[in-house]
Design a protein around this motif. Structure first.
Motif, PDB file in Angstrom:
ATOM      1  N   THR A  75       0.826  -1.204   0.000  1.00 28.79           N
ATOM      2  CA  THR A  75       0.000   0.000   0.000  1.00 28.79           C
ATOM      3  C   THR A  75       0.860   1.254   0.000  1.00 28.79           C
ATOM      4  O   THR A  75       0.611   2.206  -0.750  1.00 28.79           O
ATOM      5  CB  THR A  75      -0.936   0.001   1.222  1.00 28.79           C
ATOM      6  OG1 THR A  75      -1.760  -1.168   1.192  1.00 28.79           O
ATOM      7  CG2 THR A  75      -1.810   1.232   1.237  1.00 28.79           C
ATOM      8  N   LEU A  76       1.911   1.269   0.832  1.00 30.39           N
ATOM      9  CA  LEU A  76       2.820   2.413   0.868  1.00 30.39           C
ATOM     10  C   LEU A  76       3.552   2.568  -0.464  1.00 30.39           C
ATOM     11  O   LEU A  76       3.720   3.683  -0.970  1.00 30.39           O
ATOM     12  CB  LEU A  76       3.833   2.238   2.006  1.00 30.39           C
ATOM     13  CG  LEU A  76       3.298   2.426   3.432  1.00 30.39           C
ATOM     14  CD1 LEU A  76       4.361   2.009   4.442  1.00 30.39           C
ATOM     15  CD2 LEU A  76       2.890   3.873   3.661  1.00 30.39           C
ATOM     16  N   SER A  77       3.982   1.446  -1.024  1.00 29.27           N
ATOM     17  CA  SER A  77       4.693   1.483  -2.297  1.00 29.27           C
ATOM     18  C   SER A  77       3.822   2.081  -3.389  1.00 29.27           C
ATOM     19  O   SER A  77       4.268   2.892  -4.205  1.00 29.27           O
ATOM     20  CB  SER A  77       5.138   0.069  -2.683  1.00 29.27           C
ATOM     21  OG  SER A  77       5.757   0.072  -3.956  1.00 29.27           O
ATOM     22  N   PHE A  78       2.546   1.663  -3.399  1.00 31.83           N
ATOM     23  CA  PHE A  78       1.630   2.190  -4.414  1.00 31.83           C
ATOM     24  C   PHE A  78       1.434   3.695  -4.241  1.00 31.83           C
ATOM     25  O   PHE A  78       1.431   4.462  -5.210  1.00 31.83           O
ATOM     26  CB  PHE A  78       0.288   1.474  -4.336  1.00 31.83           C
ATOM     27  CG  PHE A  78      -0.722   1.979  -5.327  1.00 31.83           C
ATOM     28  CD1 PHE A  78      -0.654   1.593  -6.653  1.00 31.83           C
ATOM     29  CD2 PHE A  78      -1.720   2.850  -4.936  1.00 31.83           C
ATOM     30  CE1 PHE A  78      -1.570   2.067  -7.574  1.00 31.83           C
ATOM     31  CE2 PHE A  78      -2.642   3.327  -5.845  1.00 31.83           C
ATOM     32  CZ  PHE A  78      -2.572   2.931  -7.172  1.00 31.83           C
ATOM     33  N   ALA A  79       1.279   4.145  -3.002  1.00 31.51           N
ATOM     34  CA  ALA A  79       1.079   5.572  -2.744  1.00 31.51           C
ATOM     35  C   ALA A  79       2.296   6.382  -3.187  1.00 31.51           C
ATOM     36  O   ALA A  79       2.165   7.452  -3.792  1.00 31.51           O
ATOM     37  CB  ALA A  79       0.793   5.796  -1.264  1.00 31.51           C
ATOM     38  N   LEU A  80       3.490   5.884  -2.929  1.00 32.53           N
ATOM     39  CA  LEU A  80       4.711   6.613  -3.251  1.00 32.53           C
ATOM     40  C   LEU A  80       4.986   6.669  -4.755  1.00 32.53           C
ATOM     41  O   LEU A  80       5.808   7.468  -5.198  1.00 32.53           O
ATOM     42  CB  LEU A  80       5.904   5.978  -2.524  1.00 32.53           C
ATOM     43  CG  LEU A  80       5.892   6.147  -1.000  1.00 32.53           C
ATOM     44  CD1 LEU A  80       6.971   5.289  -0.360  1.00 32.53           C
ATOM     45  CD2 LEU A  80       6.082   7.615  -0.623  1.00 32.53           C
ATOM     46  N   ARG A  81       4.292   5.839  -5.531  1.00 33.18           N
ATOM     47  CA  ARG A  81       4.454   5.876  -6.986  1.00 33.18           C
ATOM     48  C   ARG A  81       3.487   6.858  -7.642  1.00 33.18           C
ATOM     49  O   ARG A  81       3.406   6.935  -8.865  1.00 33.18           O
ATOM     50  CB  ARG A  81       4.238   4.475  -7.590  1.00 33.18           C
ATOM     51  CG  ARG A  81       5.230   3.444  -7.093  1.00 33.18           C
ATOM     52  CD  ARG A  81       5.433   2.288  -8.052  1.00 33.18           C
ATOM     53  NE  ARG A  81       4.216   1.765  -8.633  1.00 33.18           N
ATOM     54  CZ  ARG A  81       3.494   0.778  -8.111  1.00 33.18           C
ATOM     55  NH1 ARG A  81       3.871   0.217  -6.974  1.00 33.18           N
ATOM     56  NH2 ARG A  81       2.404   0.328  -8.703  1.00 33.18           N
ATOM     57  N   ALA A  82       2.736   7.609  -6.839  1.00 28.31           N
ATOM     58  CA  ALA A  82       1.789   8.583  -7.379  1.00 28.31           C
ATOM     59  C   ALA A  82       2.537   9.676  -8.145  1.00 28.31           C
ATOM     60  O   ALA A  82       3.665  10.030  -7.802  1.00 28.31           O
ATOM     61  CB  ALA A  82       0.966   9.195  -6.251  1.00 28.31           C
ATOM     62  N   PRO A  83       1.928  10.228  -9.192  1.00 28.72           N
ATOM     63  CA  PRO A  83       2.621  11.239 -10.011  1.00 28.72           C
ATOM     64  C   PRO A  83       2.813  12.575  -9.312  1.00 28.72           C
ATOM     65  O   PRO A  83       3.697  13.344  -9.682  1.00 28.72           O
ATOM     66  CB  PRO A  83       1.703  11.381 -11.233  1.00 28.72           C
ATOM     67  CG  PRO A  83       0.350  10.945 -10.759  1.00 28.72           C
ATOM     68  CD  PRO A  83       0.609   9.879  -9.733  1.00 28.72           C
ATOM     69  N   LYS A 126      -1.687  13.603  -5.110  1.00 29.79           N
ATOM     70  CA  LYS A 126      -2.239  12.285  -5.388  1.00 29.79           C
ATOM     71  C   LYS A 126      -1.733  11.268  -4.372  1.00 29.79           C
ATOM     72  O   LYS A 126      -2.470  10.383  -3.936  1.00 29.79           O
ATOM     73  CB  LYS A 126      -1.843  11.853  -6.810  1.00 29.79           C
ATOM     74  CG  LYS A 126      -2.460  10.548  -7.263  1.00 29.79           C
ATOM     75  CD  LYS A 126      -3.966  10.644  -7.394  1.00 29.79           C
ATOM     76  CE  LYS A 126      -4.544   9.370  -7.961  1.00 29.79           C
ATOM     77  NZ  LYS A 126      -6.030   9.406  -8.035  1.00 29.79           N
ATOM     78  N   MET A 127      -0.463  11.384  -3.965  1.00 29.45           N
ATOM     79  CA  MET A 127       0.086  10.483  -2.968  1.00 29.45           C
ATOM     80  C   MET A 127      -0.672  10.623  -1.655  1.00 29.45           C
ATOM     81  O   MET A 127      -1.020   9.632  -1.004  1.00 29.45           O
ATOM     82  CB  MET A 127       1.572  10.766  -2.755  1.00 29.45           C
ATOM     83  CG  MET A 127       2.233   9.844  -1.732  1.00 29.45           C
ATOM     84  SD  MET A 127       3.965  10.258  -1.393  1.00 29.45           S
ATOM     85  CE  MET A 127       3.738  11.785  -0.476  1.00 29.45           C
ATOM     86  N   ALA A 128      -0.941  11.877  -1.251  1.00 32.28           N
ATOM     87  CA  ALA A 128      -1.680  12.117  -0.012  1.00 32.28           C
ATOM     88  C   ALA A 128      -3.094  11.540  -0.088  1.00 32.28           C
ATOM     89  O   ALA A 128      -3.606  10.979   0.884  1.00 32.28           O
ATOM     90  CB  ALA A 128      -1.742  13.616   0.273  1.00 32.28           C
ATOM     91  N   GLN A 129      -3.712  11.647  -1.260  1.00 30.86           N
ATOM     92  CA  GLN A 129      -5.053  11.092  -1.436  1.00 30.86           C
ATOM     93  C   GLN A 129      -5.042   9.572  -1.294  1.00 30.86           C
ATOM     94  O   GLN A 129      -5.936   8.982  -0.680  1.00 30.86           O
ATOM     95  CB  GLN A 129      -5.608  11.493  -2.804  1.00 30.86           C
ATOM     96  CG  GLN A 129      -5.947  12.974  -2.918  1.00 30.86           C
ATOM     97  CD  GLN A 129      -6.320  13.372  -4.339  1.00 30.86           C
ATOM     98  OE1 GLN A 129      -6.017  12.661  -5.291  1.00 30.86           O
ATOM     99  NE2 GLN A 129      -6.981  14.519  -4.474  1.00 30.86           N
ATOM    100  N   ARG A 130      -4.018   8.936  -1.890  1.00 26.93           N
ATOM    101  CA  ARG A 130      -3.917   7.471  -1.804  1.00 26.93           C
ATOM    102  C   ARG A 130      -3.692   7.031  -0.357  1.00 26.93           C
ATOM    103  O   ARG A 130      -4.280   6.040   0.094  1.00 26.93           O
ATOM    104  CB  ARG A 130      -2.788   6.968  -2.694  1.00 26.93           C
ATOM    105  CG  ARG A 130      -3.063   7.106  -4.184  1.00 26.93           C
ATOM    106  CD  ARG A 130      -1.918   6.567  -5.024  1.00 26.93           C
ATOM    107  NE  ARG A 130      -2.189   6.686  -6.450  1.00 26.93           N
ATOM    108  CZ  ARG A 130      -1.362   6.270  -7.407  1.00 26.93           C
ATOM    109  NH1 ARG A 130      -0.204   5.721  -7.081  1.00 26.93           N
ATOM    110  NH2 ARG A 130      -1.685   6.404  -8.676  1.00 26.93           N
ATOM    111  N   LEU A 131      -2.827   7.743   0.359  1.00 26.65           N
ATOM    112  CA  LEU A 131      -2.578   7.406   1.766  1.00 26.65           C
ATOM    113  C   LEU A 131      -3.838   7.594   2.597  1.00 26.65           C
ATOM    114  O   LEU A 131      -4.173   6.759   3.439  1.00 26.65           O
ATOM    115  CB  LEU A 131      -1.441   8.264   2.312  1.00 26.65           C
ATOM    116  CG  LEU A 131      -0.031   7.946   1.794  1.00 26.65           C
ATOM    117  CD1 LEU A 131       0.952   9.013   2.246  1.00 26.65           C
ATOM    118  CD2 LEU A 131       0.422   6.579   2.271  1.00 26.65           C
TER     119      LEU A 131
END
Length: 230
Positions: free
Chosen positions: A5-13, A17-22
């Motif tokens: 989950t963290l890996s996916f969030a950190l790959r945000a453009p 977007k990363m904050a939204q995923r987290l």
């Protein structure tokens, strides 16, 4: 949060977007307790294994509803010399993701008979994957499909129709959720460029012959406590 989950969030453009995923992951319901027959993890070291593990993690996140299908890659092409473990890794992805896995090959389609039977067998493989979604569709020996740029005029019309049939199926399956395509071949340069473009095969990665570190990992995994580590 889990490592995938963290890996996916950190790959945000973007940072937003990363904050939204987290935020989305933190507000998601807690995952259920692991089942007695939990999916087996992919073993092995090297970039191909790392990529396979990440795709499986992405597929699991999608299955849980934590990410949208449009946010993850949908396909992978493994290429390299015979015996480097391409087919083994593709099958391991299906087991590890705990999803269905449909396996076929160009040779299997061709064994069905003339052109009409071949295209029917090809369509049947893709239809079977759709019916079993979420599913990994494994296409082995995909370089046997050939290329329209090969310069070989013998049977060129036949080959062009086979390639067109595969392009049609790849485009159709690319519009549907829960279907990940994994291809394997020895000679990617023999594949039609239209098949290899992004959207049909998003990630292309080589599986090399094992180096000393890979061999040591493989032996340790297989032999376990049979011999001392040294």
């Amino acid at each position: 949060l889990s490592t995938p989950t963290l890996s996916f969030a950190l790959r945000a453009p973007t940072a937003k977007k990363m904050a939204q995923r987290l935020s989305q992951a933190l507000t998601a319901p807690a995952p259920p307790e692991p089942e007695a027959h939990a999916p087996r993890e992919i073993t092995g070291i090297g970039s191909a294994y790392d990529t396979a593990r990440q795709l499986v993690a992405d597929l699991r996140l999608w299955a849980k509803g934590e990410v949208a299908w449009t946010e993850i890659p949908h396909s992978l092409l493994l290429f390299g010399l015979p015996g480097t473990g391409k087919s083994h890794l593709a099958r391991a992805m299906g087991r590890s993701a705990a999803v269905n896995c449909v396996e076929t090959s160009c040779a299997e389609w061709q064994s069905a008979g003339h052109l009409g039977n071949l295209l029917l067998a090809m369509r049947s493989s893709f239809d079977e994957a759709r019916k079993n979604a979420p599913c990994i569709l494994f296409l082995d020996e995909i370089d046997a499909i050939g290329s329209r740029d090969s310069g070989d005029t013998h049977g060129s019309r036949y080959g062009s129709q086979v390639i067109a049939g595969l392009l049609e199926q790849m485009d159709r399956i690319g519009l549907e959720e829960g279907l990940m395509v994994v291809g394997a071949c020895n000679h990617p340069q023999h594949i039609d460029p239209a098949i290899l473009r992004a959207g049909r095969f998003d990630i292309k990665i080589e599986m090399p012959l094992p180096n000393m570190l890979m061999l040591q990992h493989l032996l340790a995994e297989r032999l376990q406590d049979t011999f001392p580590e040294e």
